[in-house]
Design a protein around this motif. Structure first.
Motif, PDB file in Angstrom:
ATOM      1  N   LEU A  71      -5.588 -42.355  32.021  1.00  0.00           N
ATOM      2  CA  LEU A  71      -6.002 -43.682  31.557  1.00  0.00           C
ATOM      3  C   LEU A  71      -4.853 -44.453  30.897  1.00  0.00           C
ATOM      4  O   LEU A  71      -4.675 -45.632  31.164  1.00  0.00           O
ATOM      5  CB  LEU A  71      -7.198 -43.583  30.607  1.00  0.00           C
ATOM      6  N   PRO A  72      -4.033 -43.795  30.051  1.00  0.00           N
ATOM      7  CA  PRO A  72      -2.923 -44.539  29.457  1.00  0.00           C
ATOM      8  C   PRO A  72      -1.934 -45.060  30.503  1.00  0.00           C
ATOM      9  O   PRO A  72      -1.434 -46.168  30.378  1.00  0.00           O
ATOM     10  CB  PRO A  72      -2.243 -43.506  28.546  1.00  0.00           C
ATOM     11  N   VAL A  73      -1.668 -44.254  31.547  1.00  0.00           N
ATOM     12  CA  VAL A  73      -0.645 -44.650  32.518  1.00  0.00           C
ATOM     13  C   VAL A  73      -1.155 -45.739  33.451  1.00  0.00           C
ATOM     14  O   VAL A  73      -0.498 -46.754  33.650  1.00  0.00           O
ATOM     15  CB  VAL A  73      -0.169 -43.433  33.342  1.00  0.00           C
ATOM     16  N   VAL A  74      -2.335 -45.539  34.058  1.00  0.00           N
ATOM     17  CA  VAL A  74      -2.773 -46.514  35.056  1.00  0.00           C
ATOM     18  C   VAL A  74      -3.448 -47.724  34.446  1.00  0.00           C
ATOM     19  O   VAL A  74      -3.441 -48.791  35.034  1.00  0.00           O
ATOM     20  CB  VAL A  74      -3.702 -45.916  36.137  1.00  0.00           C
ATOM     21  N   ALA A  75      -4.050 -47.567  33.269  1.00  0.00           N
ATOM     22  CA  ALA A  75      -4.810 -48.694  32.734  1.00  0.00           C
ATOM     23  C   ALA A  75      -4.301 -49.157  31.374  1.00  0.00           C
ATOM     24  O   ALA A  75      -4.785 -50.140  30.842  1.00  0.00           O
ATOM     25  CB  ALA A  75      -6.290 -48.323  32.633  1.00  0.00           C
ATOM     26  N   GLY A  76      -3.319 -48.451  30.840  1.00  0.00           N
ATOM     27  CA  GLY A  76      -2.839 -48.829  29.508  1.00  0.00           C
ATOM     28  C   GLY A  76      -3.908 -48.653  28.447  1.00  0.00           C
ATOM     29  O   GLY A  76      -3.863 -49.257  27.395  1.00  0.00           O
ATOM     30  N   ALA A  77      -4.892 -47.816  28.750  1.00  0.00           N
ATOM     31  CA  ALA A  77      -5.982 -47.605  27.804  1.00  0.00           C
ATOM     32  C   ALA A  77      -5.847 -46.204  27.238  1.00  0.00           C
ATOM     33  O   ALA A  77      -6.030 -45.235  27.957  1.00  0.00           O
ATOM     34  CB  ALA A  77      -7.329 -47.739  28.510  1.00  0.00           C
ATOM     35  N   SER A  78      -5.492 -46.100  25.964  1.00  0.00           N
ATOM     36  CA  SER A  78      -5.350 -44.740  25.457  1.00  0.00           C
ATOM     37  C   SER A  78      -6.530 -44.375  24.577  1.00  0.00           C
ATOM     38  O   SER A  78      -6.995 -45.174  23.769  1.00  0.00           O
ATOM     39  CB  SER A  78      -4.054 -44.589  24.676  1.00  0.00           C
ATOM     40  N   LEU A  79      -7.010 -43.143  24.804  1.00  0.00           N
ATOM     41  CA  LEU A  79      -8.084 -42.637  23.960  1.00  0.00           C
ATOM     42  C   LEU A  79      -7.488 -42.381  22.579  1.00  0.00           C
ATOM     43  O   LEU A  79      -6.343 -41.960  22.466  1.00  0.00           O
ATOM     44  CB  LEU A  79      -8.615 -41.340  24.559  1.00  0.00           C
ATOM     45  N   LYS A  80      -8.271 -42.615  21.571  1.00  0.00           N
ATOM     46  CA  LYS A  80      -7.756 -42.517  20.201  1.00  0.00           C
ATOM     47  C   LYS A  80      -7.194 -41.139  19.902  1.00  0.00           C
ATOM     48  O   LYS A  80      -6.121 -40.989  19.362  1.00  0.00           O
ATOM     49  CB  LYS A  80      -8.879 -42.848  19.205  1.00  0.00           C
ATOM     50  N   ASN A  81      -7.929 -40.108  20.248  1.00  0.00           N
ATOM     51  CA  ASN A  81      -7.461 -38.761  19.948  1.00  0.00           C
ATOM     52  C   ASN A  81      -7.792 -37.838  21.117  1.00  0.00           C
ATOM     53  O   ASN A  81      -8.798 -37.137  21.097  1.00  0.00           O
ATOM     54  CB  ASN A  81      -8.129 -38.273  18.659  1.00  0.00           C
ATOM     55  N   PRO A  82      -6.920 -37.846  22.146  1.00  0.00           N
ATOM     56  CA  PRO A  82      -7.255 -37.178  23.401  1.00  0.00           C
ATOM     57  C   PRO A  82      -7.572 -35.684  23.230  1.00  0.00           C
ATOM     58  O   PRO A  82      -8.464 -35.161  23.900  1.00  0.00           O
ATOM     59  CB  PRO A  82      -6.014 -37.370  24.270  1.00  0.00           C
ATOM     60  N   LEU A  83      -6.853 -35.028  22.314  1.00  0.00           N
ATOM     61  CA  LEU A  83      -7.077 -33.594  22.161  1.00  0.00           C
ATOM     62  C   LEU A  83      -8.481 -33.318  21.615  1.00  0.00           C
ATOM     63  O   LEU A  83      -9.173 -32.408  22.055  1.00  0.00           O
ATOM     64  CB  LEU A  83      -6.003 -32.997  21.245  1.00  0.00           C
ATOM     65  N   THR A  84      -8.913 -34.133  20.667  1.00  0.00           N
ATOM     66  CA  THR A  84     -10.265 -33.967  20.132  1.00  0.00           C
ATOM     67  C   THR A  84     -11.308 -34.250  21.210  1.00  0.00           C
ATOM     68  O   THR A  84     -12.304 -33.525  21.335  1.00  0.00           O
ATOM     69  CB  THR A  84     -10.491 -34.921  18.940  1.00  0.00           C
ATOM     70  N   VAL A  85     -11.075 -35.320  22.001  1.00  0.00           N
ATOM     71  CA  VAL A  85     -12.001 -35.635  23.088  1.00  0.00           C
ATOM     72  C   VAL A  85     -12.105 -34.426  24.026  1.00  0.00           C
ATOM     73  O   VAL A  85     -13.198 -34.003  24.398  1.00  0.00           O
ATOM     74  CB  VAL A  85     -11.538 -36.894  23.857  1.00  0.00           C
ATOM     75  N   ALA A  86     -10.939 -33.863  24.385  1.00  0.00           N
ATOM     76  CA  ALA A  86     -10.938 -32.710  25.287  1.00  0.00           C
ATOM     77  C   ALA A  86     -11.684 -31.534  24.662  1.00  0.00           C
ATOM     78  O   ALA A  86     -12.426 -30.827  25.347  1.00  0.00           O
ATOM     79  CB  ALA A  86      -9.503 -32.302  25.618  1.00  0.00           C
ATOM     80  N   ARG A  87     -11.508 -31.347  23.351  1.00  0.00           N
ATOM     81  CA  ARG A  87     -12.139 -30.201  22.680  1.00  0.00           C
ATOM     82  C   ARG A  87     -13.652 -30.338  22.613  1.00  0.00           C
ATOM     83  O   ARG A  87     -14.360 -29.354  22.410  1.00  0.00           O
ATOM     84  CB  ARG A  87     -11.584 -30.054  21.260  1.00  0.00           C
ATOM     85  N   ILE A  88     -14.142 -31.568  22.751  1.00  0.00           N
ATOM     86  CA  ILE A  88     -15.591 -31.757  22.747  1.00  0.00           C
ATOM     87  C   ILE A  88     -16.142 -31.728  24.170  1.00  0.00           C
ATOM     88  O   ILE A  88     -17.137 -31.061  24.464  1.00  0.00           O
ATOM     89  CB  ILE A  88     -15.946 -33.098  22.059  1.00  0.00           C
ATOM     90  N   VAL A  89     -15.451 -32.452  25.092  1.00  0.00           N
ATOM     91  CA  VAL A  89     -15.978 -32.593  26.449  1.00  0.00           C
ATOM     92  C   VAL A  89     -15.900 -31.275  27.228  1.00  0.00           C
ATOM     93  O   VAL A  89     -16.832 -30.916  27.953  1.00  0.00           O
ATOM     94  CB  VAL A  89     -15.217 -33.722  27.201  1.00  0.00           C
ATOM     95  N   HIS A  90     -14.791 -30.546  27.053  1.00  0.00           N
ATOM     96  CA  HIS A  90     -14.601 -29.342  27.860  1.00  0.00           C
ATOM     97  C   HIS A  90     -15.658 -28.269  27.609  1.00  0.00           C
ATOM     98  O   HIS A  90     -16.299 -27.791  28.546  1.00  0.00           O
ATOM     99  CB  HIS A  90     -13.179 -28.805  27.650  1.00  0.00           C
ATOM    100  N   PRO A  91     -15.904 -27.889  26.359  1.00  0.00           N
ATOM    101  CA  PRO A  91     -16.988 -26.906  26.152  1.00  0.00           C
ATOM    102  C   PRO A  91     -18.353 -27.470  26.536  1.00  0.00           C
ATOM    103  O   PRO A  91     -19.216 -26.728  27.016  1.00  0.00           O
ATOM    104  CB  PRO A  91     -16.924 -26.589  24.652  1.00  0.00           C
ATOM    105  N   GLY A  92     -18.552 -28.772  26.355  1.00  0.00           N
ATOM    106  CA  GLY A  92     -19.827 -29.391  26.724  1.00  0.00           C
ATOM    107  C   GLY A  92     -20.102 -29.230  28.208  1.00  0.00           C
ATOM    108  O   GLY A  92     -21.193 -28.807  28.618  1.00  0.00           O
ATOM    109  N   LEU A  93     -19.093 -29.566  29.037  1.00  0.00           N
ATOM    110  CA  LEU A  93     -19.265 -29.451  30.485  1.00  0.00           C
ATOM    111  C   LEU A  93     -19.427 -27.995  30.900  1.00  0.00           C
ATOM    112  O   LEU A  93     -20.269 -27.661  31.741  1.00  0.00           O
ATOM    113  CB  LEU A  93     -18.049 -30.026  31.216  1.00  0.00           C
ATOM    114  N   SER A  94     -18.605 -27.121  30.314  1.00  0.00           N
ATOM    115  CA  SER A  94     -18.639 -25.717  30.722  1.00  0.00           C
ATOM    116  C   SER A  94     -19.995 -25.101  30.374  1.00  0.00           C
ATOM    117  O   SER A  94     -20.640 -24.483  31.226  1.00  0.00           O
ATOM    118  CB  SER A  94     -17.519 -24.927  30.030  1.00  0.00           C
ATOM    119  N   ALA A  95     -20.423 -25.296  29.129  1.00  0.00           N
ATOM    120  CA  ALA A  95     -21.705 -24.730  28.722  1.00  0.00           C
ATOM    121  C   ALA A  95     -22.839 -25.371  29.517  1.00  0.00           C
ATOM    122  O   ALA A  95     -23.774 -24.687  29.968  1.00  0.00           O
ATOM    123  CB  ALA A  95     -21.915 -24.938  27.226  1.00  0.00           C
ATOM    124  N   GLY A  96     -22.754 -26.691  29.716  1.00  0.00           N
ATOM    125  CA  GLY A  96     -23.798 -27.396  30.450  1.00  0.00           C
ATOM    126  C   GLY A  96     -23.937 -26.882  31.873  1.00  0.00           C
ATOM    127  O   GLY A  96     -25.054 -26.651  32.362  1.00  0.00           O
TER     128      GLY A  96
END
Lengths: 429, 148
Positions: A71-96
């Protein structure tokens, strides 16, 4: 607001890329374990579980991980805290994904409801953080706008999925089959298809040095796809089967046009040598076109879908033949490039980083591609000779994806090795 | 209307075309020709970097006061690209096609993601902040890039 230097840390996307193949391995093992009965229809618990291990565990996993990265490269849109986002989304998807697969297999309402809850919240969270990053980003390229539209597709597929899972868990009386078809349409067309096209507009011309996509195709495909899905949705709620079929036909034809155009552009590529990524894309494009011809045929002539194995062959061609090869092909570029980039930054221009083909050698990718193609062929053949081929196909599919995992893991091991080396050389003057 | 974005993007595509010529030569196994065409590509890229580092970036920095921001990152990436191009040229000179292919792959991705950041973010920012200066800046860029 600027996203120049905030390339997310490697750990943010990497966890998605490394766990995705394991879900495909699990799906393959499930097919091998269940045996011929799993393909008795698309509604068997095993087929539903395997499908969602692939779509959520593999596809969604890589797609969200890659979006956090690009997102930062193609859209210039950076997530505020990518590592935290990953730490929430990844276990969510895996467990789900695991809960949902277990819910289908065991037929336990509590598992299905928990899966719906976990996946719904995870998707909602991801949509909220990306929407926040993308608000105010102008639609200056078909890629940026395509990503935004794909997020509507994601909302659609997850919304319907949560509703279906809760309906199954609660035994609600709803038109299950029509809604499940619509759910698949939003997921594979509105989310995965539009996102893939949005990425292709950028990555195909730039990295394979092909002519660009014509502007009309670039801007028009996502619009057309979403309009067709809206028509199809209206048709399901109003109970107008003819309109649903029209929507399906529209989605299929749009997909065929997009894949055909991409094939034609790739025919004009100007790279020195076809690599594993290019071959994976060729495989994916051809399988997608075949799958969508089946879909278009069934839309015009509904009796076709009742033929033995029709829908399962369609699903195998589109997901195992189309999306997985596209994604694997891209992983084979993303992982070595990110390794190189992070090593390059670690070396502070004093210690050079090894080139990408030293991090992930071509030969390993090429052999894995052959293994995957063989597994796909077996999977398709198993629809015609289930008693004989279902178990071997499941095992082959698991093995080919384990190989993909092994290749990616090898790249990361080499990355860590070089990283340690670079740090040692920087500290000893 | 010509903007900084459209003009510089055009130059990126011209560099892509030169790179593609080198790729085709390597594909045909003609490493001697590849060395010559890759040389053309490298000169065009270096001229592009120079015009940015000497003309566009300083004007942007002076006008916006952003000295350590995006332009600094772009300068760093230019350094990485220069070093990749040197290594790729060296691989062609020693007729090491395998090394070249690995470096070229890295170079393409690095170059394209760098171009993307410039085309989607930095150039639009330049057009926006330098609106009064755009014609003069364009004139200078044009002389620098068209007369190597």
């Amino acid at each position: 607001m600027l996203a120049f230097e905030n390339a997310p840390p490697f750990a943010a996307p990497l966890r998605f890329f490394l766990s995705a193949p394991l879900f495909a391995v699990l799906a393959g093992l499930l097919v091998a374990f269940e045996g011929p009965d799993i393909f008795a229809s698309r509604w068997t618990p095993g087929a539903l579980a395997a499908t969602h291990l692939i779509t959520i565990g593999f596809m969604l996993q890589v797609m969200l991980g890659a979006l956090i990265q690009i997102l930062p490269v193609v859209a210039g849109a950076s997530l505020k805290n990518p590592l935290t986002v990953a730490r929430i989304v990844h276990p969510g998807l895996s467990a789900g994904a695991l809960l949902l697969a277990a819910g289908f297999m065991a037929g336990m309402p509590v598992l299905l409801a928990s899966a719906a809850f976990v996946l719904g919240l995870t998707a909602l969270f991801f949509l909220a953080v990306t929407a926040r990053a993308l608000i105010g980003v102008a639609n200056t390229s078909p890629t940026i706008r395509g990503i935004k539209l794909a997020l509507f597709g994601l909302a659609g597929v997850v919304g319907l999925g949560v509703f279906l899972a809760l309906a199954l868990a609660g035994g609600w009386s709803i038109p299950l089959m029509a809604l499940a078809d619509l759910h698949a349409g939003w997921g594979l067309g509105g989310w995965a298809g539009v996102l893939l096209a949005a990425m292709a507009y950028t990555v195909v011309p730039m990295f394979q040095l092909t002519p660009g996509y014509p502007a009309r195709a670039g801007w028009g495909f996502p619009n057309f796809m979403l309009v067709m899905l809206v028509l199809w949705s209206v048709a399901v709620f109003a109970d107008w089967p003819w309109l649903a079929r029209l929507g399906q036909l529209g989605c299929a034809l749009a997909g065929i046009a997009f894949a055909g155009l991409t094939l034609r552009l790739q025919g004009k590529r100007r790279r020195a040598r076809p690599d594993a990524t290019y071959r994976y894309w060729q495989l994916g494009l051809i399988a997608t076109i075949l799958a969508l011809i089946l879909l278009a045929t069934a839309a015009v002539w509904p009796a076709a879908a009742d033929l033995d194995g029709w829908t399962l062959i369609f699903g195998a061609l589109l997901m195992a033949g189309g999306f997985l090869p596209f994604i694997t092909g891209m992983l084979y570029k993303i992982v070595p490039f990110l390794s190189w980039m992070h090593l390059q930054n670690a070396g502070q221009a004093k210690v050079p980083a090894p080139a990408m083909n030293k991090i992930l050698p071509e030969i390993g990718m090429h052999r894995q591609l052959l293994a995957y193609t063989a597994a796909l062929a077996l999977l398709l053949a198993a629809q015609f000779f289930p008693a004989l081929l279902t178990r071997p196909a499941g095992l082959a599919f698991a093995a080919a994806n384990a190989w993909l995992w092994w290749n990616l893991l090898g790249a990361i091991r080499r990355y860590h090795h070089h990283r340690a080396d670079i740090e040692a050389r920087l500290t000893t003057p | 209307m010509t903007t900084i974005r459209s003009f510089m993007t055009e130059d990126h595509r011209r560099c892509d075309d030169l790179f593609a010529e080198a790729e085709q030569a390597v594909g045909k196994g003609n490493l001697a020709l590849a060395e010559v065409t890759f040389g053309h590509f490298r000169s065009a890229m270096l001229a592009h970097f120079d015009s940015e580092e000497k003309t566009l970036f300083p004007t942007f920095e002076a006008k916006t006061g952003m000295r350590m921001g995006p332009t600094q990152v772009m300068r760093m990436e230019h350094e990485q690209l220069r070093s990749l191009m040197d290594d790729a040229l060296a691989a062609l000179k020693t007729a090491n096609a395998d090394d070249y292919l690995g470096l070229a792959d890295t170079l393409v991705i690095m170059m394209q993601q760098h171009n993307m950041k410039e085309e989607n973010m930095l150039y639009p920012m330049c057009d926006q902040h330098l609106s009064a200066e755009v014609p003069a800046v364009l004139e200078r860029l044009e002389t620098e890039l068209c007369e190597p």
